[in-house]
Write a protein that holds these residues in place. Structure first.
Motif, PDB file in Angstrom:
ATOM      1  N   HIS A   1       0.839  -1.209   0.000  1.00 18.75           N
ATOM      2  CA  HIS A   1       0.000   0.000   0.000  1.00 18.75           C
ATOM      3  C   HIS A   1       0.868   1.250   0.000  1.00 18.75           C
ATOM      4  O   HIS A   1       1.501   1.572   0.998  1.00 18.75           O
ATOM      5  CB  HIS A   1      -0.951   0.022   1.196  1.00 18.75           C
TER       6      HIS A   1
ATOM      7  N   HIS B   1       1.143   5.392  -2.006  1.00 26.09           N
ATOM      8  CA  HIS B   1       0.700   6.395  -2.992  1.00 26.09           C
ATOM      9  C   HIS B   1       1.964   7.161  -3.376  1.00 26.09           C
ATOM     10  O   HIS B   1       2.269   8.196  -2.770  1.00 26.09           O
ATOM     11  CB  HIS B   1      -0.330   7.350  -2.385  1.00 26.09           C
TER      12      HIS B   1
ATOM     13  N   HIS C   1      -9.376   1.875   1.360  1.00 27.03           N
ATOM     14  CA  HIS C   1      -8.986   2.139   2.750  1.00 27.03           C
ATOM     15  C   HIS C   1     -10.151   1.670   3.622  1.00 27.03           C
ATOM     16  O   HIS C   1     -11.281   2.108   3.412  1.00 27.03           O
ATOM     17  CB  HIS C   1      -8.804   3.642   2.996  1.00 27.03           C
TER      18      HIS C   1
ATOM     19  N   HIS D   1      -5.123  -0.775   5.952  1.00 32.61           N
ATOM     20  CA  HIS D   1      -5.285  -0.357   7.350  1.00 32.61           C
ATOM     21  C   HIS D   1      -6.065  -1.380   8.179  1.00 32.61           C
ATOM     22  O   HIS D   1      -5.496  -2.032   9.032  1.00 32.61           O
ATOM     23  CB  HIS D   1      -5.899   1.047   7.463  1.00 32.61           C
TER      24      HIS D   1
ATOM     25  N   ASP E   1       2.082   3.168   3.020  1.00 29.18           N
ATOM     26  CA  ASP E   1       1.147   4.260   2.767  1.00 29.18           C
ATOM     27  C   ASP E   1       1.915   5.411   2.107  1.00 29.18           C
ATOM     28  O   ASP E   1       3.090   5.262   1.767  1.00 29.18           O
ATOM     29  CB  ASP E   1       0.449   4.704   4.060  1.00 29.18           C
TER      30      ASP E   1
HETATM   31 ZN   LIG Z   1      -3.462   5.017   1.764  1.00 32.68          ZN
END
Ligand SMILES: [Zn+2]
Length: 441
Positions: free
Chosen positions: A72, A74, A222, A259, A310
């Motif tokens: 995960h 970005h 998410h 998450h 993340d």
């Molecule tokens: Zn995220």
């Protein structure tokens, strides 16, 4: 089998190999032979002289292991690294991140920031990323240039977003993205990323799911990142988030939920039953004060859990070595039990379990004959890696991303002796600095 010229492509020679195959012990004095994009043979150096090869990588004294899998991330958010820290999640997201995205995210910034993300991931041993954002074409282009393996998902949200000023168009844009990139390369898998059950309506979630199944593409979301989410979703629908998503038909083995913090026992059971995959992001969850995911419990119930960093706005780096260390320690302190999430389990989460999160466990995640050659070599000739009694412990509790010396992805060397082969790091860093100066004005 050797290539046309009677030579193998790459031989990694010497060093201690961690295959990450269940039940296998470290191989000392290892030899890994690579032909084309795949692992041809795994053995030890006692099998005679080094075979004829285009490239020989001397791994004497180093550790050889499967490339890490970031489930995960970005990567375009590297552009916001350190821009808004120490804030509550809602303030951070709605007062800082969303406005900054509206002002500064465009195809150019996504592309350059994604290149920076690729530099950082490769240099810290990540060979596969599950990357999602808006204007995701820029991520695809950067990943292709870097030669990194990536699942790239176009963001879907019911708010105006970069590249999608009219939310009515979000699914049209997402569908066109899949159409553009499906089957376009061996290394890139396109997918969809629904921002969350709170920011996407029931209709949006259902339609996105339908589109993803039409293209046989993975869907990310998410899930229960904040303690408010179950309260709000229950208020709106009468159901907790996992049951709500199940009622919409979204829960299945191609769903990747990031998450997954605020879940009750029944929700974990249902995730296990439906084969939903989890991306655990401990550092982001800690930094945003979101909470602690019940990873040990999920693993015990048979849920596949990988590790994720993340985005850089909530972490603030993409180093999975740091994430492994944190994941292990967080689970222990949360339960006051130091036996939970031992080093080998955490290393599996960053390799073979991460491969399972994206359904590629038969292709990557371990080093064995026939698998794709995604391999990293970790330098151990440093004070903090000395002495070495247990390589698994050393990698999780002592190593950091800077110890990665060489990176091979799909049989191609992309990082050698800490030098980038596929990317111009100075140019990328200069360009992102320039963009950062504009953002900081
Ligand atoms: Zn995220």
């Amino acid at each position: 089998m050797a290539g046309e010229k009677g030579k193998f492509d790459i031989v990694v020679e010497g060093g201690t190999l961690l295959t990450m195959v269940e039940g296998e012990q470290p191989v000392h004095g290892a030899r890994v032979i690579i032909s084309g994009d795949s692992i041809e043979e795994v053995s030890d150096c006692q099998r005679g002289p080094v075979p004829d090869s285009e490239e020989i990588i001397n791994a004497e004294g180093a550790l050889i292991m499967p490339g890490l899998i970031n489930t995960h991330v970005h990567s375009p958010m590297t552009i916001f690294r350190g821009m808004a820290d120490d804030l509550p999640l809602k303030t951070w997201l709605f007062d800082h991140i969303f406005p900054a995205e509206a002002r500064h995210i465009n195809p150019d910034t996504v592309y350059w920031a994604s290149l920076l993300g690729c530099l950082e991931m490769i240099a810290s041993g990540t060979t596969t990323s599950v990357d999602s954002y808006f204007i995701a074409d820029g991520i695809v282009k950067a990943a292709a240039q870097a030669g990194i393996r990536a699942l790239v998902a176009q963001g879907v949200i019911d708010f105006p977003a970069p590249g999608v000023p009219d939310p009515e168009e979000n699914l049209h844009v997402a569908s066109a993205f899949l159409e553009r990139w499906i089957n376009s390369s061996d290394l890139i898998t396109p997918g969809l990323f629904c921002h969350s059950p709170l920011t996407c309506s029931k209709e949006t979630l259902q339609k996105a799911y339908k589109i993803s199944t039409r293209f046989d593409a993975p869907l990310e979301i998410h899930l229960s990142e904040t303690k408010e989410e179950p309260v709000e979703i229950k208020g709106r629908t009468g159901l907790r988030p996992v049951f709500y998503l199940d009622s919409l038909g979204l829960l299945n083995s191609t769903l990747i939920a990031a998450h997954a913090i605020h879940l009750d026992e029944e929700e974990i059971d249902l995730l296990a039953k439906r084969g939903v995959k989890i991306a655990h992001c401990p550092e982001s969850n800690m930094k945003l004060g979101s909470g602690i995911a019940a990873v040990a419990k999920m693993l015990k119930k048979g849920v596949t859990v990988g590790l994720g960093t993340d985005g850089c706005a909530s972490n603030n780096d993409l180093d999975l070595f740091g994430e492994m260390d944190t994941a292990a320690k967080l689970a222990k302190v949360a339960a006051l039990d130091p036996t939970l999430l031992d080093a080998r389990t955490v290393l599996k989460m960053a390799t073979i379990e991460g491969a399972g999160v994206i359904g590629l466990e038969d292709e990557i995640g371990t080093i064995e004959t026939g698998k794709k050659a995604d391999i990293i070599i970790v330098d151990t000739h440093t004070p903090h890696m000395t002495p070495m009694y247990n390589p698994y412990s050393q990698l999780v509790y002592s190593a950091d991303g800077g110890d990665v010396r060489d990176v091979i992805i799909n049989g191609r060397i992309v990082y050698r002796d800490r030098q980038f082969i596929t990317l111009e790091s100075d140019e990328i860093i200069d360009e992102v600095r320039r963009i950062g100066q504009q953002i900081g004005k």
